[in-house]
Design a protein around this motif. Sequence first.
Motif: not given
Length: 104
Positions: A1-30
């Motif tokens: 069976m083919k697995s599908t990744i959703t935009i919400n799952q991608i969002a969770d990975v991105l947010r969790n990694k940003r927080i793990q690295k201690g980045y603000t949204i502003e810093h990640l934007s830069e």
Amino acid sequence: MKSTITINQIADVLRNKRIQKGYTIEHLSELSDVSIGSISGIENKKQSNISVITLLNLMYALGIEGDEIFGSSKTKINQLIRDNQELKQTLRQIIDCAKTGLSD
């Protein structure tokens, strides 16, 4: 069976990694050259899609490998990321040459 990744799952990975690295949204934007509004929209799941370039920029800025989002069977994503990084470097070199002019 083919697995599908959703935009919400991608969002969770991105947010969790940003927080793990201690980045603000502003810093990640830069770091990623992605707007604060876009990052916020993705993380808050208010954005229903994300461009490949935006995703690659965020992944690169956060040090995320393709398999962290798409699973280990998606090894071509890592190559796409490397190719994108090489293209960015080449474009920067071209821009630098255009600014300073070519010297013999």
